[in-house]
Structures are given as structure tokens and as C-alpha cells.
Design a protein around this motif. Structure first.
Motif, PDB file in Angstrom:
ATOM      1  N   PHE A 140     -77.617 -11.601 -21.608  1.00 33.47           N
ATOM      2  CA  PHE A 140     -76.387 -12.329 -21.893  1.00 33.47           C
ATOM      3  C   PHE A 140     -75.265 -11.825 -20.981  1.00 33.47           C
ATOM      4  O   PHE A 140     -75.106 -10.619 -20.787  1.00 33.47           O
ATOM      5  N   PRO A 141     -74.473 -12.729 -20.422  1.00 37.44           N
ATOM      6  CA  PRO A 141     -73.465 -12.305 -19.442  1.00 37.44           C
ATOM      7  C   PRO A 141     -72.194 -11.759 -20.073  1.00 37.44           C
ATOM      8  O   PRO A 141     -71.865 -12.054 -21.222  1.00 37.44           O
ATOM      9  N   LEU A 142     -71.500 -10.969 -19.297  1.00 33.62           N
ATOM     10  CA  LEU A 142     -70.123 -10.584 -19.565  1.00 33.62           C
ATOM     11  C   LEU A 142     -69.245 -11.291 -18.535  1.00 33.62           C
ATOM     12  O   LEU A 142     -69.725 -11.704 -17.479  1.00 33.62           O
ATOM     13  N   THR A 143     -67.970 -11.414 -18.833  1.00 27.70           N
ATOM     14  CA  THR A 143     -67.049 -12.097 -17.920  1.00 27.70           C
ATOM     15  C   THR A 143     -66.167 -11.074 -17.221  1.00 27.70           C
ATOM     16  O   THR A 143     -65.535 -10.232 -17.856  1.00 27.70           O
ATOM     17  N   ILE A 149     -71.233 -11.949 -15.338  1.00 32.15           N
ATOM     18  CA  ILE A 149     -71.940 -10.811 -14.765  1.00 32.15           C
ATOM     19  C   ILE A 149     -73.089 -10.399 -15.672  1.00 32.15           C
ATOM     20  O   ILE A 149     -72.914 -10.255 -16.891  1.00 32.15           O
ATOM     21  N   VAL A 150     -74.262 -10.224 -15.085  1.00 32.71           N
ATOM     22  CA  VAL A 150     -75.430  -9.675 -15.782  1.00 32.71           C
ATOM     23  C   VAL A 150     -75.792  -8.352 -15.113  1.00 32.71           C
ATOM     24  O   VAL A 150     -75.810  -8.260 -13.881  1.00 32.71           O
ATOM     25  N   SER A 214     -65.176  -8.887 -20.584  1.00 34.04           N
ATOM     26  CA  SER A 214     -65.053  -9.513 -21.897  1.00 34.04           C
ATOM     27  C   SER A 214     -66.311 -10.294 -22.226  1.00 34.04           C
ATOM     28  O   SER A 214     -67.111 -10.627 -21.342  1.00 34.04           O
ATOM     29  N   VAL A 215     -66.481 -10.587 -23.490  1.00 34.23           N
ATOM     30  CA  VAL A 215     -67.622 -11.369 -23.961  1.00 34.23           C
ATOM     31  C   VAL A 215     -67.193 -12.835 -24.047  1.00 34.23           C
ATOM     32  O   VAL A 215     -66.173 -13.137 -24.670  1.00 34.23           O
ATOM     33  N   PRO A 216     -67.921 -13.765 -23.411  1.00 36.88           N
ATOM     34  CA  PRO A 216     -67.545 -15.178 -23.477  1.00 36.88           C
ATOM     35  C   PRO A 216     -67.458 -15.676 -24.922  1.00 36.88           C
ATOM     36  O   PRO A 216     -68.177 -15.190 -25.808  1.00 36.88           O
ATOM     37  N   ALA A 217     -66.577 -16.651 -25.160  1.00 33.90           N
ATOM     38  CA  ALA A 217     -66.361 -17.158 -26.521  1.00 33.90           C
ATOM     39  C   ALA A 217     -67.648 -17.688 -27.140  1.00 33.90           C
ATOM     40  O   ALA A 217     -67.931 -17.450 -28.318  1.00 33.90           O
ATOM     41  N   ALA A 221     -69.511 -16.305 -30.543  1.00 38.42           N
ATOM     42  CA  ALA A 221     -69.832 -17.193 -31.656  1.00 38.42           C
ATOM     43  C   ALA A 221     -71.275 -17.035 -32.115  1.00 38.42           C
ATOM     44  O   ALA A 221     -71.582 -17.204 -33.292  1.00 38.42           O
ATOM     45  N   VAL A 222     -72.169 -16.703 -31.178  1.00 44.73           N
ATOM     46  CA  VAL A 222     -73.575 -16.514 -31.527  1.00 44.73           C
ATOM     47  C   VAL A 222     -73.819 -15.121 -32.082  1.00 44.73           C
ATOM     48  O   VAL A 222     -74.424 -14.947 -33.145  1.00 44.73           O
TER      49      VAL A 222
END
Length: 236
Positions: A140-143, A149-150, A214-217, A221-222
Motif C-alpha cells: 500500500f502506498p504512502l503519499t 511511494i512504495v 501521509s496515508v492516502p484518504a 478508509a480501508v
């Protein structure tokens, strides 16, 4: 005046709601599994060891943790998703906590799992027989400043892993490595004694991203309801 509900805003809100529903459903499943196991629902048995984050090729991620040369102590937990005997293939997990590497000097948590490394396969889990049998990614990516970014770990001898990152599903760029104290493979079943595990250690990748990232919105949510339900069931 209220915020105007443009089509793009409606799509974004609707998409987040859908991912939130998926997260709630996953949380219910995790809660049931955790209650049955009386432990973590997945990766229930692991081995906790200290280690070091070594950055010798600073990147441009937007996080001071990865964009400056140096060494930082960390705590790692090596685990197997199904936690059945070590002779059987499983999804390998490596959770990393870097004290002081998060926002406002807090903790930074990253979760790596056995996956491929291609533009698509980096988002697909793969079964492995050991942590040294192939690469792991955060999946799961970070922003960051370069977009999504992975991060990736490639195992080397003596409990060392090469560390790299990929912005926007592009090429991998080296950062340095993670070096762990010798640990061996977690081999217990999920209901066996934990051995060198730490039952109180809980990683929070949504709440504790590395500083500057940051973690995408949609991912919050997941993951937030899924991890929240699992923690509630485990503590109960």
C-alpha cells in the motif's frame, strides 16, 4: 457557505465511502478471526528483534527519515500471516517501528509483506517459505512530494535487507538497508506460546506514518476500521 459539491468532490467522497465499507467488512472478519484465535487475527505469531535503519543513498521522498544519510535504531517483528508450521509456504510479514521517525517526533510504523516487484505484482501478495526467499514491499502506498511511494526490502545474508523505494509505480531507487539481529524463522502455530514475540507490541501504519509522508484518504478508509475492529476483538 457550505462546500460546493462538484462532480470530482462527489466522486472522491463516494469512493472513500466505498473503501470505508470495505474496511468495515474486513474489520468484522478480522474481529471474528481474532476472537477465535484469541490473538492477532493474522500474523498472530512472530519474532521481535532490534535492528537499524541505514540510509547511505538519500532519496527524495519528502521524509527526513529517508532523505538524509545516517543510522536509526528500530524494532522489527518477523511473522507469517496464517502462522502455521514453518515447513508450509505463507505470506511473510516484516513490521518495522522506528522510534522518533514519525510526525512530531513520534513513532513511524511500516508494514512489509511478501509480494512481487513489478508495476502490478508489487500490489499482489505471494506465498513464500521464508523471509529470505524473496522481496517484500509495503504494497500500500504512502503519499510524498513525488506522489505515491512504495518501499521495498530485498533479503541478503546475515539478516540484512536492501531498502529501496518507488514513486508512482516507477523504477526502484536504492536508499540503504535494514539490518536486524539474528532471529530465525517464526515456526509456532497461531495458538502456541509466542516465544520471543511481544504480545503487547502493536504496529499502527495508519496513525504512525514516517515524518513527511501521509496515508492516502482511501487507504485510511480501508485500514482504520479493519485494524480498529481487530484490536478491539483482541483486547476483549
Amino acid at each position: 457557505m457550505g462546500t460546493e459539491k462538484t462532480p470530482s468532490n462527489l466522486a472522491r467522497v463516494s469512493g472513500t465511502a466505498v473503501f470505508g465499507a470495505v474496511g468495515v467488512a474486513a474489520g468484522v472478519g478480522f474481529a471474528v478471526l481474532g476472537a477465535l484465535r484469541r490473538n492477532r487475527p493474522i500474523h498472530s505469531v512472530g519474532t521481535v528483534v532490534p535492528g537499524r535503519l541505514i540510509i547511505d543513498t538519500p532519496g527524495t521522498t519528502g521524509s527526513a527519515l529517508f532523505d538524509a544519510a545516517g543510522e536509526t535504531p528500530l524494532i522489527a517483528r518477523l511473522s507469517r500471516s496464517a502462522s502455521w508450521p514453518v515447513e508450509l509456504p505463507d505470506i511473510i510479514g516484516l513490521a518495522v517501528r522506528i522510534p522518533g521517525g514519525g510526525h512530531y517526533g513520534g513513532e513511524a510504523d511500516l508494514l512489509f509483506a511478501s509480494t512481487g516487484t513489478g508495476r502490478l505484482t508489487r500490489y499482489i501478495l505471494q506465498l513464500r517459505t521464508s523471509a529470505g526467499a524473496g522481496p517484500l514491499t509495503t504494497m500500500f502506498p504512502l503519499t510524498g512530494v513525488e506522489g505515491n511511494i512504495v518501499f521495498r526490502l530485498d533479503p541478503e545474508p546475515h539478516d540484512h535487507y536492501q531498502l529501496s523505494y518507488s514513486p508512482n509505480s516507477g523504477p526502484w531507487w536504492g536508499l540503504g538497508g535494514i539490518s536486524l539481529e539474528p532471529s530465525g524463522e517464526p515456526s509456532q502455530r497461531s495458538n502456541d506460546p509466542a516465544g520471543s514475540d511481544d504480545p503487547t507490541l502493536r504496529f499502527r501504519p495508519v496513525a504512525n506514518p514516517p515524518t513527511g509522508l501521509s496515508v492516502p484518504a482511501w487507504l485510511r478508509a480501508v485500514r482504520a476500521p479493519a485494524y480498529g475492529a481487530a484490536r478491539i476483538a483482541w483486547h476483549a
